[in-house]
Design a protein around this motif. Structure first.
Motif, mmCIF file in Angstrom:
data_model
loop_
_atom_site.group_PDB
_atom_site.id
_atom_site.type_symbol
_atom_site.label_atom_id
_atom_site.label_comp_id
_atom_site.label_asym_id
_atom_site.label_seq_id
_atom_site.Cartn_x
_atom_site.Cartn_y
_atom_site.Cartn_z
ATOM 1 N N GLN A 56 -49.829 -15.563 24.298
ATOM 2 C CA GLN A 56 -48.519 -15.962 23.770
ATOM 3 C C GLN A 56 -47.412 -15.628 24.783
ATOM 4 O O GLN A 56 -46.556 -16.463 25.083
ATOM 5 N N ALA A 57 -47.480 -14.416 25.330
ATOM 6 C CA ALA A 57 -46.466 -13.988 26.297
ATOM 7 C C ALA A 57 -46.488 -14.899 27.523
ATOM 8 O O ALA A 57 -45.434 -15.303 28.037
ATOM 9 N N GLY A 58 -47.702 -15.246 27.980
ATOM 10 C CA GLY A 58 -47.820 -16.119 29.148
ATOM 11 C C GLY A 58 -47.218 -17.487 28.888
ATOM 12 O O GLY A 58 -46.463 -18.020 29.718
ATOM 13 N N ASP A 59 -47.527 -18.056 27.706
ATOM 14 C CA ASP A 59 -46.971 -19.365 27.353
ATOM 15 C C ASP A 59 -45.448 -19.305 27.327
ATOM 16 O O ASP A 59 -44.757 -20.212 27.791
ATOM 17 N N ILE A 60 -44.925 -18.222 26.762
ATOM 18 C CA ILE A 60 -43.472 -18.099 26.633
ATOM 19 C C ILE A 60 -42.812 -18.013 28.011
ATOM 20 O O ILE A 60 -41.811 -18.669 28.276
ATOM 21 N N VAL A 61 -43.413 -17.210 28.893
ATOM 22 C CA VAL A 61 -42.856 -17.088 30.244
ATOM 23 C C VAL A 61 -42.861 -18.449 30.945
ATOM 24 O O VAL A 61 -41.891 -18.822 31.607
ATOM 25 N N ASP A 62 -43.944 -19.209 30.740
ATOM 26 C CA ASP A 62 -43.985 -20.558 31.318
ATOM 27 C C ASP A 62 -42.887 -21.443 30.744
ATOM 28 O O ASP A 62 -42.170 -22.135 31.474
ATOM 29 N N LEU A 63 -42.745 -21.417 29.433
ATOM 30 C CA LEU A 63 -41.779 -22.306 28.773
ATOM 31 C C LEU A 63 -40.346 -21.962 29.145
ATOM 32 O O LEU A 63 -39.470 -22.831 29.192
ATOM 33 N N LEU A 64 -40.108 -20.670 29.414
ATOM 34 C CA LEU A 64 -38.742 -20.239 29.735
ATOM 35 C C LEU A 64 -38.220 -20.885 31.023
ATOM 36 O O LEU A 64 -37.019 -20.891 31.276
ATOM 37 N N GLN A 65 -39.136 -21.432 31.835
ATOM 38 C CA GLN A 65 -38.700 -21.996 33.110
ATOM 39 C C GLN A 65 -38.070 -23.374 32.968
ATOM 40 O O GLN A 65 -37.445 -23.876 33.896
ATOM 41 N N TYR A 66 -38.296 -24.033 31.821
ATOM 42 C CA TYR A 66 -37.772 -25.388 31.678
ATOM 43 C C TYR A 66 -36.312 -25.345 31.244
ATOM 44 O O TYR A 66 -35.888 -24.464 30.510
ATOM 45 N N ASP A 67 -35.588 -26.352 31.686
ATOM 46 C CA ASP A 67 -34.197 -26.522 31.300
ATOM 47 C C ASP A 67 -34.138 -26.785 29.788
ATOM 48 O O ASP A 67 -34.921 -27.559 29.252
ATOM 49 N N GLU A 68 -33.199 -26.116 29.110
ATOM 50 C CA GLU A 68 -33.058 -26.262 27.657
ATOM 51 C C GLU A 68 -32.875 -27.705 27.201
ATOM 52 O O GLU A 68 -33.239 -28.049 26.086
ATOM 53 N N ASP A 69 -32.271 -28.529 28.047
ATOM 54 C CA ASP A 69 -31.965 -29.897 27.631
ATOM 55 C C ASP A 69 -33.046 -30.894 28.003
ATOM 56 O O ASP A 69 -32.801 -32.102 28.018
ATOM 57 N N THR A 70 -34.235 -30.406 28.335
ATOM 58 C CA THR A 70 -35.324 -31.318 28.683
ATOM 59 C C THR A 70 -36.462 -31.189 27.676
ATOM 60 O O THR A 70 -36.490 -30.248 26.869
ATOM 61 N N ALA A 71 -37.407 -32.118 27.778
ATOM 62 C CA ALA A 71 -38.586 -32.083 26.902
ATOM 63 C C ALA A 71 -39.299 -30.738 27.040
ATOM 64 O O ALA A 71 -39.747 -30.164 26.044
ATOM 65 N N GLY A 72 -39.387 -30.226 28.266
ATOM 66 C CA GLY A 72 -40.038 -28.938 28.489
ATOM 67 C C GLY A 72 -39.374 -27.809 27.724
ATOM 68 O O GLY A 72 -40.036 -26.880 27.263
ATOM 69 N N GLY A 73 -38.072 -27.876 27.601
ATOM 70 C CA GLY A 73 -37.338 -26.842 26.897
ATOM 71 C C GLY A 73 -37.474 -26.932 25.381
ATOM 72 O O GLY A 73 -37.154 -25.991 24.665
ATOM 73 N N LEU A 74 -37.910 -28.080 24.882
ATOM 74 C CA LEU A 74 -38.008 -28.288 23.431
ATOM 75 C C LEU A 74 -39.437 -28.120 22.928
ATOM 76 O O LEU A 74 -39.665 -27.888 21.754
ATOM 77 N N MET A 75 -40.408 -28.223 23.844
ATOM 78 C CA MET A 75 -41.810 -28.262 23.394
ATOM 79 C C MET A 75 -42.341 -26.870 23.058
ATOM 80 O O MET A 75 -41.804 -25.852 23.461
ATOM 81 N N GLY A 76 -43.444 -26.863 22.291
ATOM 82 C CA GLY A 76 -44.217 -25.656 22.040
ATOM 83 C C GLY A 76 -45.627 -25.894 22.538
ATOM 84 O O GLY A 76 -45.997 -27.033 22.855
ATOM 85 N N THR A 77 -46.405 -24.820 22.603
ATOM 86 C CA THR A 77 -47.765 -24.999 23.112
ATOM 87 C C THR A 77 -48.806 -25.013 21.997
ATOM 88 O O THR A 77 -49.991 -25.148 22.265
ATOM 89 N N GLU A 78 -48.356 -24.859 20.730
ATOM 90 C CA GLU A 78 -49.297 -24.899 19.616
ATOM 91 C C GLU A 78 -49.691 -26.341 19.338
ATOM 92 O O GLU A 78 -48.850 -27.147 18.931
ATOM 93 N N MET A 79 -50.956 -26.663 19.543
ATOM 94 C CA MET A 79 -51.444 -28.009 19.231
ATOM 95 C C MET A 79 -52.955 -27.991 19.332
ATOM 96 O O MET A 79 -53.543 -27.050 19.854
ATOM 97 N N ILE A 80 -53.549 -29.038 18.826
ATOM 98 C CA ILE A 80 -55.005 -29.139 18.878
ATOM 99 C C ILE A 80 -55.381 -30.084 20.006
ATOM 100 O O ILE A 80 -54.905 -31.222 20.051
ATOM 101 N N VAL A 81 -56.201 -29.587 20.928
ATOM 102 C CA VAL A 81 -56.589 -30.365 22.104
ATOM 103 C C VAL A 81 -58.105 -30.405 22.162
ATOM 104 O O VAL A 81 -58.753 -29.362 22.087
ATOM 105 N N VAL A 82 -58.673 -31.601 22.280
ATOM 106 C CA VAL A 82 -60.135 -31.723 22.359
ATOM 107 C C VAL A 82 -60.516 -32.603 23.546
ATOM 108 O O VAL A 82 -59.732 -33.445 23.980
#
Lengths: 455, 455
Positions: free
Chosen positions: A121-147
């Protein structure tokens, strides 16, 4: 859904003030986190803190925290140490966690992040913090189902079951290749109707609508609306799936963006709402008022040079408010059309010239109607001696003001958009004040000219 | 997502003009219905019709139709007979079908409904047509998955599989009792994590957020935002499940509502956008401009009675625009705060007195700042003979205007809300013009009084 009556709030307030833990606990136990957050708005900080600490379910506590207004959340967080905040962040979805961390003071952030127990969780958050707040990266979360695309449906369901444990909601199931590149989505319907397919890539929907991490949020919102999505995958520059944006966050963005535009158009310079303090309200509202005052003073200077004409024909003075007011109204209309078209994606900045052309035609039609009405009114109501001077001066000025104000009101927001400044800044007071001043200049010039003709 | 470049549109236009069916068909085959609808905006009606008829997939044709703007859809429908329209309605979701039928002329509706082949679909549509457009009933569709609470999970999945065939998307699975009363929802997650539970009522989420058919749409939107929903069940007066509202429709409503409020605040009286015809634009914009003109004429009449005072101290004339402009700006700010608070649910009409009280405090702070600035400016720039009269008259008028305009700007939208009229009607021009006129009256009175004191 849940509406708190005066009696409800009084009752709960009394429970708090009498420190009746058990009854208060029971009161909040059945409430949705969003309702508890709403209840907090009617309590003072001390009461809210006491009630907040009574909530036993930690997940719910974290949810209540995120449902609060930013200001209220800040106040609650101020009473907590970094360790406590870190524990809450452990329980939040990553997109909410990032929002919360960004609201903290710069110097507290690192310490709070140190206290997140779940390293992933901490790693994901540190990654997400790098995106600009006004971009898709700044709005996304990493919780999802991937297969993986090569799984069979039964294996896919098993994999989903494993991943689902950590999720609150499932929107789509994303299908990736061996390199984690997004290949498709698997709608729930397909899972139900093809329970035993050998490879899910045979039934997945290919080429799903996706965005890159650096896409601006307003484009993301337009895509959600256009394609009626409930969630959208976010990919990096080489097509790897890195996150998901959900419709609830987009809806908040749409609401916030239109509120911001509306406020700017109304001369309110920072985000306030009815419940904010008198001081916050004044601070948000006085800047444009003062700019309006400067406009009024500029007008008084222009009119100071007009005293001779007024002395000659005093009737010229009485139509001053009409000229400025009309210019303001016309300009605000034109700029609102542009700002809205840019916001909902129906107007493209590439069509700037076309838009100005079309608006010029609208301006001419409005100008003809308005000038004719006003000309006839003045011509038939003013005394014979001055009626030519006044009616021609006012009608011709109005004609010119309507054309100028419309084109100016169209041109300014288009230019701001091109300069990547929020075009909504241009609507409302700015356009109004400028058109007021320009209108008066036109009127002074026109009146002087008519006086030289008709005397 | 998909952006059409000038070259794309030129190429497609040429394909159409050269009647190259095969190539044109290929061009649209890969496009999403929403993209085809967007493409149509760049084509003329004849071109769009030709391309529309080339789409082979009937479902897609129906989707394209619904993705178009209302105006464009109307034009395409005019070229079809009731039978064709009826066939399209067969393919639409019921909520879209109802929207389309409501856009038809009254006399065509019955004939179109006769041509819906699927009797169940026709029955649902006739039922839905009875609800008011602005209520949950008017927004809902009947496509959803409904299962009995006593089913086991395997039976539930079988039932879902059967019902899913007719659906595009599955949001939630609704659980009802034997009398079709809503008892709960079954999240996808539970289906995956409890594959063999004996009765789904043991794992469903009880007491889901729901609305009654007669709930106003704006309350529905507030609930979607508050509880972060993607769909919401709609129940009748005795709790039976009658339909479902999906988030895409709610997001459209939120966007439309805020656009409407913003346009009203900008003096645009009906829904237009940048691409509408010059005539439609003028028609939407001239009413408030003419009302503004009437305001200006009223001002000229007030000022006509002020000529003696102007003749005595001509400097009084040059501050006329400042007074009206400030009143307008202040009033628009106050009303925007109220309109927005009512729209997003943060301001309750029950708190009207509190809001007026709070706004009065904001007004006093603004008034003190503004009056002081203007008083000092005038006192130090006007000649000694008139500086007392002018500075006191202008500063005192500004003080009174700011207070009046703020309270008036707060009071009017609150009153409209209570009368169930859209409070956004009150913002913008109406408040501005009223405050302009009242401001001038205050100024005339105040100037006359100051002249009697200072001469």
């Amino acid at each position: 859904m849940k509406e708190f009556t005066e009696t409800d709030i009084e009752r709960i307030g009394e429970l708090i003030d009498s420190q009746n833990q058990e009854a208060a606990q029971q009161e909040v136990a059945e409430l949705h986190a969003a309702d508890i957050a709403e209840l907090f708005q009617s309590l003072n900080l001390r009461q809210a803190e006491w009630l907040f600490n009574l909530i036993e379910d930690k997940e719910k506590k974290a949810d209540v925290l995120m449902e609060l207004d930013e200001d209220d959340r800040k106040k609650l967080l101020e009473g907590m140490d970094p360790e406590q905040i870190g524990h809450f962040i452990d329980l939040l979805d990553t997109d909410d966690a990032v929002d919360l961390i960004q609201e903290l003071d710069e110097e507290d952030r690192d310490e709070v992040i140190q206290h997140i127990d779940d390293v992933e969780q901490a790693g994901d958050i540190v990654d997400l913090l790098q995106y600009d707040e006004d971009t898709a990266g700044g709005l996304m979360g990493t919780e999802m189902i991937v297969v993986n695309e090569n799984l069979s449906m039964p294996d896919c369901l098993r994999e989903m079951r494993r991943q689902a444990e950590e999720l609150d909601d499932i929107y789509y199931v994303y299908v990736v290749d061996d390199d984690n590149r997004l290949r498709g989505v698997l709608p729930l319907k397909k899972m139900i109707t093809h329970p035993s397919v050998s490879k899910i890539k045979h039934v997945m929907e290919e080429l799903p609508v996706s965005v890159r991490t650096d896409s601006p949020i307003d484009e993301v919102a337009i895509d959600f609306e256009k394609y009626d999505l409930v969630a959208m995958p976010v990919i990096d520059s080489i097509g790897r799936l890195v996150g998901q944006i959900t419709v609830d966050d987009v809806m908040d963005e749409v609401r916030e963006q239109s509120e911001r535009d509306y406020q700017l158009a109304s001369g309110i310079s920072s985000d306030v709402d009815a419940s904010d303090s008198v001081f916050a309200q004044t601070k948000a509202r006085i800047p444009w008022l003062l700019i309006g005052i400067i406009g009024g003073i500029v007008n008084s200077i222009i009119l100071g040079g007009f005293e001779a004409q007024i002395a000659a024909v005093t009737a010229l003075a009485i139509f001053i408010p009409l000229i400025g007011g009309t210019g303001g109204n016309v300009g605000v209309q034109a700029s609102a059309i542009v700002v809205q078209g840019l916001a909902n994606g129906r107007l493209d900045i590439k069509n700037a010239v076309g838009q100005i052309g079309r608006e010029s035609l609208v301006a001419i039609m409005n100008a003809v109607v308005i000038s004719t009405v006003v000309f006839l009114y003045i011509f038939f109501t003013q005394p014979t001696g001055v009626k030519y001077t006044v009616s021609f001066a006012v009608a011709a000025s109005l004609f010119a003001v309507v054309i100028f104000a419309t084109v100016f009101g169209t041109f300014v927001p288009l230019t701001l958009e091109r300069l990547k400044i929020n075009p909504a800044l241009a609507t409302g007071p700015f356009i109004q004040i400028t058109n007021d001043v320009v209108g008066l200049l036109i009127y002074v010039g026109m009146s002087t000219w008519m006086l030289s003709i008709f005397g």
